[in-house]
Scaffold this active site. Structure first.
Site, PDB file in Angstrom:
ATOM      1  N   CYS A   2       0.759   2.400  10.369  1.00  0.00           N
ATOM      2  CA  CYS A   2       0.564   3.521  11.298  1.00  0.00           C
ATOM      3  C   CYS A   2       1.594   3.380  12.422  1.00  0.00           C
ATOM      4  O   CYS A   2       1.787   2.295  12.969  1.00  0.00           O
ATOM      5  CB  CYS A   2      -0.821   3.592  11.923  1.00  0.00           C
ATOM      6  SG  CYS A   2      -2.108   3.987  10.753  1.00  0.00           S
ATOM      7  N   ARG A  27       6.158   2.939   8.730  1.00  0.00           N
ATOM      8  CA  ARG A  27       4.897   2.242   9.002  1.00  0.00           C
ATOM      9  C   ARG A  27       3.703   2.903   8.339  1.00  0.00           C
ATOM     10  O   ARG A  27       2.579   2.389   8.411  1.00  0.00           O
ATOM     11  CB  ARG A  27       4.654   2.193  10.518  1.00  0.00           C
ATOM     12  CG  ARG A  27       5.749   1.494  11.285  1.00  0.00           C
ATOM     13  CD  ARG A  27       5.482   1.573  12.764  1.00  0.00           C
ATOM     14  NE  ARG A  27       4.340   0.773  13.123  1.00  0.00           N
ATOM     15  CZ  ARG A  27       4.390  -0.492  13.503  1.00  0.00           C
ATOM     16  NH1 ARG A  27       5.563  -1.099  13.576  1.00  0.00           N
ATOM     17  NH2 ARG A  27       3.306  -1.147  13.812  1.00  0.00           N
ATOM     18  N   TRP A  74      -1.079   5.342   7.879  1.00  0.00           N
ATOM     19  CA  TRP A  74      -1.324   4.579   6.661  1.00  0.00           C
ATOM     20  C   TRP A  74      -2.844   4.456   6.578  1.00  0.00           C
ATOM     21  O   TRP A  74      -3.463   3.801   7.410  1.00  0.00           O
ATOM     22  CB  TRP A  74      -0.673   3.194   6.737  1.00  0.00           C
ATOM     23  CG  TRP A  74      -0.772   2.431   5.453  1.00  0.00           C
ATOM     24  CD1 TRP A  74       0.028   2.573   4.350  1.00  0.00           C
ATOM     25  CD2 TRP A  74      -1.714   1.408   5.129  1.00  0.00           C
ATOM     26  NE1 TRP A  74      -0.373   1.698   3.368  1.00  0.00           N
ATOM     27  CE2 TRP A  74      -1.440   0.974   3.820  1.00  0.00           C
ATOM     28  CE3 TRP A  74      -2.777   0.818   5.816  1.00  0.00           C
ATOM     29  CZ2 TRP A  74      -2.167  -0.023   3.184  1.00  0.00           C
ATOM     30  CZ3 TRP A  74      -3.515  -0.173   5.191  1.00  0.00           C
ATOM     31  CH2 TRP A  74      -3.203  -0.586   3.881  1.00  0.00           C
ATOM     32  N   ASN A 100      -3.484   3.045  16.211  1.00  0.00           N
ATOM     33  CA  ASN A 100      -3.024   2.154  15.142  1.00  0.00           C
ATOM     34  C   ASN A 100      -3.879   0.895  15.223  1.00  0.00           C
ATOM     35  O   ASN A 100      -3.938   0.266  16.280  1.00  0.00           O
ATOM     36  CB  ASN A 100      -1.538   1.817  15.350  1.00  0.00           C
ATOM     37  CG  ASN A 100      -1.063   0.673  14.475  1.00  0.00           C
ATOM     38  OD1 ASN A 100      -1.566   0.473  13.383  1.00  0.00           O
ATOM     39  ND2 ASN A 100      -0.079  -0.069  14.955  1.00  0.00           N
ATOM     40  N   GLY A 101      -4.557   0.559  14.132  1.00  0.00           N
ATOM     41  CA  GLY A 101      -5.414  -0.631  14.136  1.00  0.00           C
ATOM     42  C   GLY A 101      -6.713  -0.328  13.421  1.00  0.00           C
ATOM     43  O   GLY A 101      -6.825   0.692  12.721  1.00  0.00           O
ATOM     44  N   GLU A 494       9.803 -13.289  -6.155  1.00  0.00           N
ATOM     45  CA  GLU A 494      10.352 -12.252  -5.281  1.00  0.00           C
ATOM     46  C   GLU A 494      10.953 -11.103  -6.114  1.00  0.00           C
ATOM     47  O   GLU A 494      10.770  -9.929  -5.786  1.00  0.00           O
ATOM     48  CB  GLU A 494      11.401 -12.878  -4.341  1.00  0.00           C
ATOM     49  CG  GLU A 494      12.098 -11.946  -3.395  1.00  0.00           C
ATOM     50  CD  GLU A 494      11.184 -11.204  -2.410  1.00  0.00           C
ATOM     51  OE1 GLU A 494       9.980 -11.493  -2.360  1.00  0.00           O
ATOM     52  OE2 GLU A 494      11.694 -10.305  -1.735  1.00  0.00           O
ATOM     53  N   LYS A 498       9.660  -7.248  -5.912  1.00  0.00           N
ATOM     54  CA  LYS A 498      10.546  -6.115  -5.602  1.00  0.00           C
ATOM     55  C   LYS A 498      10.392  -5.023  -6.658  1.00  0.00           C
ATOM     56  O   LYS A 498      10.305  -3.849  -6.329  1.00  0.00           O
ATOM     57  CB  LYS A 498      12.020  -6.552  -5.554  1.00  0.00           C
ATOM     58  CG  LYS A 498      12.454  -7.417  -4.406  1.00  0.00           C
ATOM     59  CD  LYS A 498      12.473  -6.758  -3.049  1.00  0.00           C
ATOM     60  CE  LYS A 498      11.162  -6.892  -2.355  1.00  0.00           C
ATOM     61  NZ  LYS A 498      10.986  -7.885  -1.350  1.00  0.00           N
ATOM     62  N   GLU A 501       6.888  -3.196  -6.340  1.00  0.00           N
ATOM     63  CA  GLU A 501       6.555  -2.360  -5.187  1.00  0.00           C
ATOM     64  C   GLU A 501       7.360  -1.079  -5.091  1.00  0.00           C
ATOM     65  O   GLU A 501       6.867  -0.097  -4.538  1.00  0.00           O
ATOM     66  CB  GLU A 501       6.622  -3.149  -3.875  1.00  0.00           C
ATOM     67  CG  GLU A 501       7.974  -3.677  -3.509  1.00  0.00           C
ATOM     68  CD  GLU A 501       7.934  -4.533  -2.236  1.00  0.00           C
ATOM     69  OE1 GLU A 501       7.015  -4.368  -1.424  1.00  0.00           O
ATOM     70  OE2 GLU A 501       8.832  -5.360  -2.069  1.00  0.00           O
ATOM     71  N   HIS A 517       2.161 -21.698 -21.437  1.00  0.00           N
ATOM     72  CA  HIS A 517       0.737 -22.005 -21.272  1.00  0.00           C
ATOM     73  C   HIS A 517      -0.116 -20.734 -21.239  1.00  0.00           C
ATOM     74  O   HIS A 517      -1.238 -20.765 -20.754  1.00  0.00           O
ATOM     75  CB  HIS A 517       0.524 -22.822 -19.992  1.00  0.00           C
ATOM     76  CG  HIS A 517       1.203 -24.153 -20.039  1.00  0.00           C
ATOM     77  ND1 HIS A 517       0.767 -25.190 -20.844  1.00  0.00           N
ATOM     78  CD2 HIS A 517       2.330 -24.601 -19.425  1.00  0.00           C
ATOM     79  CE1 HIS A 517       1.580 -26.227 -20.696  1.00  0.00           C
ATOM     80  NE2 HIS A 517       2.539 -25.889 -19.848  1.00  0.00           N
ATOM     81  N   LYS A 616       5.408  -0.659   5.933  1.00  0.00           N
ATOM     82  CA  LYS A 616       5.984  -1.885   6.459  1.00  0.00           C
ATOM     83  C   LYS A 616       5.158  -2.325   7.659  1.00  0.00           C
ATOM     84  O   LYS A 616       4.506  -1.512   8.300  1.00  0.00           O
ATOM     85  CB  LYS A 616       7.422  -1.600   6.901  1.00  0.00           C
ATOM     86  CG  LYS A 616       8.287  -2.836   6.876  1.00  0.00           C
ATOM     87  CD  LYS A 616       9.730  -2.490   6.921  1.00  0.00           C
ATOM     88  CE  LYS A 616      10.574  -3.732   6.888  1.00  0.00           C
ATOM     89  NZ  LYS A 616      10.596  -4.377   5.588  1.00  0.00           N
TER      90      LYS A 616
HETATM   91  C1  F6R Z   1       7.667  -7.020   0.367  1.00  0.00           C
HETATM   92  C2  F6R Z   1       7.311  -6.963   1.763  1.00  0.00           C
HETATM   93  C3  F6R Z   1       6.018  -7.562   2.192  1.00  0.00           C
HETATM   94  C4  F6R Z   1       6.222  -8.333   3.504  1.00  0.00           C
HETATM   95  C5  F6R Z   1       4.879  -8.832   4.048  1.00  0.00           C
HETATM   96  C6  F6R Z   1       5.043  -9.646   5.308  1.00  0.00           C
HETATM   97  O1  F6R Z   1       8.900  -6.444   0.116  1.00  0.00           O
HETATM   98  O2  F6R Z   1       8.027  -6.441   2.561  1.00  0.00           O
HETATM   99  O3  F6R Z   1       5.479  -8.370   1.211  1.00  0.00           O
HETATM  100  O4  F6R Z   1       7.084  -9.397   3.269  1.00  0.00           O
HETATM  101  O5  F6R Z   1       4.044  -7.741   4.317  1.00  0.00           O
HETATM  102  O6  F6R Z   1       5.664  -8.912   6.308  1.00  0.00           O
HETATM  103  P1  F6R Z   1       6.336  -9.610   7.554  1.00  0.00           P
HETATM  104  O7  F6R Z   1       7.479 -10.399   7.056  1.00  0.00           O
HETATM  105  O8  F6R Z   1       6.747  -8.477   8.434  1.00  0.00           O
HETATM  106  O9  F6R Z   1       5.288 -10.475   8.176  1.00  0.00           O
END
Ligand code: F6R
Length: 621
Positions: A2, A27, A74, A100-101, A494, A498, A501, A517, A616
């Site tokens: 948010c 966000r 969000w 936001n929260g 990782e 990627k 997502e 396994h 994010k």
């Molecule tokens: C994946 C991604 C998330 C963040 C996670 C932690 O591409 O971006 O998995 O890595 O939400 O976020 P931060 O690093 O901002 O604490």
């Protein structure tokens, strides 16, 4: 998670809110809305979905309000409908808020307000905040300005309401009886006040502020700001005046523009050579074979003697932590373990005297990571931060730390933050190793290797078209495996994250040897297996794992070291990376995996920077 923005000044508020929300859209993008206030009352516009929908629906004439609030959502409580979109009004129509929260006690408060005749028009927890402020504002005789120190009934009502809330909030609030006043308050969710020339912008992060001013106040938890006309004051929510320092916002508008790129993720992948160069600058001292980490200078002696390091973070940051675990053990010979921040405090973790906790976060606002930090601090641990966003809550909450220095990361899928997190962990491991037992030769080799990484990343980036073709050849495959060993196992995780997502393809990352396994049962020629098989101590073992897949008709995409002729026979698709010392490989081997995921998502027609269901900066637990 948010985004909120609010403006009070001397310009038209509507375009400022719209631009601010576009910058904060990463966000959350389930719905968007704005409310503007003038002496003739509120004007509210909301829409489900993206900001461009809201923008198109807005009037262009007679929009001359100089006060307004906006929100990009969000969804947590209630579906992404227009009714659930912010701003929310109280029952009397006098109070308008963006939030936001998460309000944890919203259900109790809602029942109580309903028992007093209040009606609700959304399923959100946030509407409770609006109604609670409205309740205090509209209740006769409770506010007595002869005994009460609050400036006015609006501010007092906000303080009363906030004292009832359990949970987290970043709030911007307006009241129609005070059309020259704006209030912001913070607990657990970020909130910044930009202070310009007779104008103020409140926002969840600096990206919505920097176009108007570079001077800002970072509110701490349980603090609020009241802006009236050209003046403002800051207080705690229990009404104690506080003086906050104005700070410079440390990034420019250019850093958050797309430039010639189509997507932020594409830009941020491409930026990695310069981002890593900036991250290493002034820190890798090859001449003296040492690392200079200014933010940790006072901690290094204790760190070098620590009995145990716990690394914590979420998602990509957790993967970086997993690389860190390997590096601290291999290079510095310090026992280390990585913990999911979201699990940490529920496990009653053992934190012995002398344990050092390192929290890793791009945004510096991740609620789970913050909760883990608080728990570790309560148990007496020293907590260090590795954070990208300057002045963020984690940067301020930790005892000391190192900034990543890679500039704003806006694409929801983290890329340059990961490589920088690994670079910082590597520098720290080398410095601790050097202070313990690490040989001069290996220290020098690692430091030289680190300094060469920007050029090596740049050479991988040149394979753009080749990697795109590999993504294209496999674009119809719905399940992928990513496999690596040792320090490249976190890279496999990782790579899978990627792909999941942003392309919504199911992918699993595994230590290559674990495949036999169980997961090997999944292997068919419909399931691409991506192997990281660079020259390393486990090279021959990985070749064995590739053979196992090929023997079962599996297709392989192999990341290998340049000049490795032998590997060609094992690869349906081959991507090469420059030769790099084993401990430094993740920073190079992850690059083709980021590019593979990016191209797969573009080829599938997805919105790369705003993937489904994600946002994010995850500021809810
Ligand atoms: C994946 C991604 C998330 C963040 C996670 C932690 O591409 O971006 O998995 O890595 O939400 O976020 P931060 O690093 O901002 O604490």
């Amino acid at each position: 998670m948010c985004g909120i923005v609010a403006y009070l000044g001397h310009k038209d508020a509507q375009p400022i809110l719209v631009e601010g929300l576009k910058r904060l859209e990463y966000r959350g993008y389930d719905s968007a809305g704005i409310a503007l206030l003038s002496s003739s009352g509120f004007r509210v516009h909301k829409t489900t979905g993206r900001m461009n929908g809201l923008e198109q629906s807005l009037p262009v004439d007679n929009c001359d309000e100089i006060l307004g609030i906006g929100h990009t959502r969000w969804a947590t409580h209630g579906k992404p409908t227009e009714a659930n979109a912010h701003p929310h009004m109280d029952f009397s129509g006098k109070i308008s808020i963006v939030h936001n929260g998460i309000i944890e006690n919203y259900s109790t408060l809602k029942k109580w307000l309903q028992s007093k005749g209040y009606e609700f028009s959304s399923e959100t927890d946030s509407e409770v905040v609006a109604n609670l402020i409205g309740y205090f504002f509209n209740t006769e005789n409770e506010f007595d300005n002869t005994t009460c120190q609050s400036e006015n009934k609006f501010e007092w009502s906000v303080q009363q309401a906030l004292s009832e809330l359990v949970g987290t909030y970043g709030l911007a609030i307006m009241c129609s009886d005070y059309p020259d006043m704006l209030i912001g308050a913070k607990k657990g969710s970020p909130l910044i006040l930009g202070v310009g020339e007779n104008e103020f912008v409140i926002a969840s992060d600096a990206s919505a502020i920097v176009e108007h001013t570079t001077r800002a106040i970072y509110l701490s938890d349980n603090e609020m700001v009241t802006i009236k006309g050209n003046n403002f004051h800051t207080k705690t929510i229990d009404n104690i005046q506080i003086t906050k320092t104005l700070k410079d916002i440390e990034f420019s508008l250019e850093a958050i523009e797309l430039d010639t790129y189509e997507h932020y993720m594409q830009k941020e992948i491409a930026e990695q050579p310069t981002a890593i160069e900036t991250c290493l600058k002034g820190r890798v001292d090859i001449a003296n074979t040492r690392v200079v980490l200014g933010g940790l200078q006072d901690q290094l002696r204790d760190l070098a003697r620590t009995k145990r390091i716990i690394l914590t973070g979420c998602g990509t940051a957790w993967h970086a932590g997993l690389v860190g675990e390997f590096l601290f053990e291999q290079i510095a010979r310090i026992p280390a373990e990585v913990e999911y921040a979201s699990e940490f405090r529920y496990r009653n973790p053992i934190i012995e005297d002398g344990t050092i906790v390192i929290a890793i976060s791009q945004s510096g606002e991740t609620a789970d990571t913050l909760a883990a930090i608080e728990h570790a601090k309560e148990r007496g641990a020293t907590v260090l931060g590795m954070v990208n966003v300057v002045g963020s809550t984690i940067a301020r909450t930790t005892d000391a730390g190192v900034y990543l220095r890679v500039g704003p990361e806006i694409g929801v899928a983290s890329t340059k933050a990961f490589t920088a997190q690994v670079a910082v962990l590597t520098m720290l491991a080398i410095e601790l190793g050097r202070r313990r037992h690490l040989s001069y030769d290996l220290s020098a080799e690692l430091l030289t290797g680190l300094s060469q990484l920007p050029d090596k990343i740049a050479s991988v980036l040149k394979q753009q078209e080749h990697i795109k073709q590999i993504a294209k050849a496999n674009i119809d495959k719905e399940n992928w495996l990513f496999l690596g060993r040792g320090v490249n196992y976190p890279v496999a995780l990782e790579g899978a994250l990627k792909l999941k997502e942003i392309s919504y393809i199911h992918a699993e990352g595994l230590p290559a040897a674990e495949m036999k396994h169980g997961p090997i049962a999944l292997i068919t020629n419909n399931m691409p297996a991506v192997f990281i098989a660079t020259k390393s101590s486990q090279y021959n073992k990985v070749i064995g794992n590739i053979e196992e897949v090929r023997a079962r008709g599996g297709r392989t995409i192999v990341i290998a070291t340049e000049g490795d002729e032998n590997i060609k026979q094992y690869a349906d698709h081959l991507i090469t990376v420059p030769d790099v010392t084993e401990q430094l490989q993740p920073i190079v081997t992850v690059i083709p995996l980021q590019m593979l995921a990016y191209h797969a998502a573009v080829l599938r027609g997805h919105d790369v920077d705003k993937p489904r269901n994600l946002a994010k900066s995850v500021t809810v637990e």
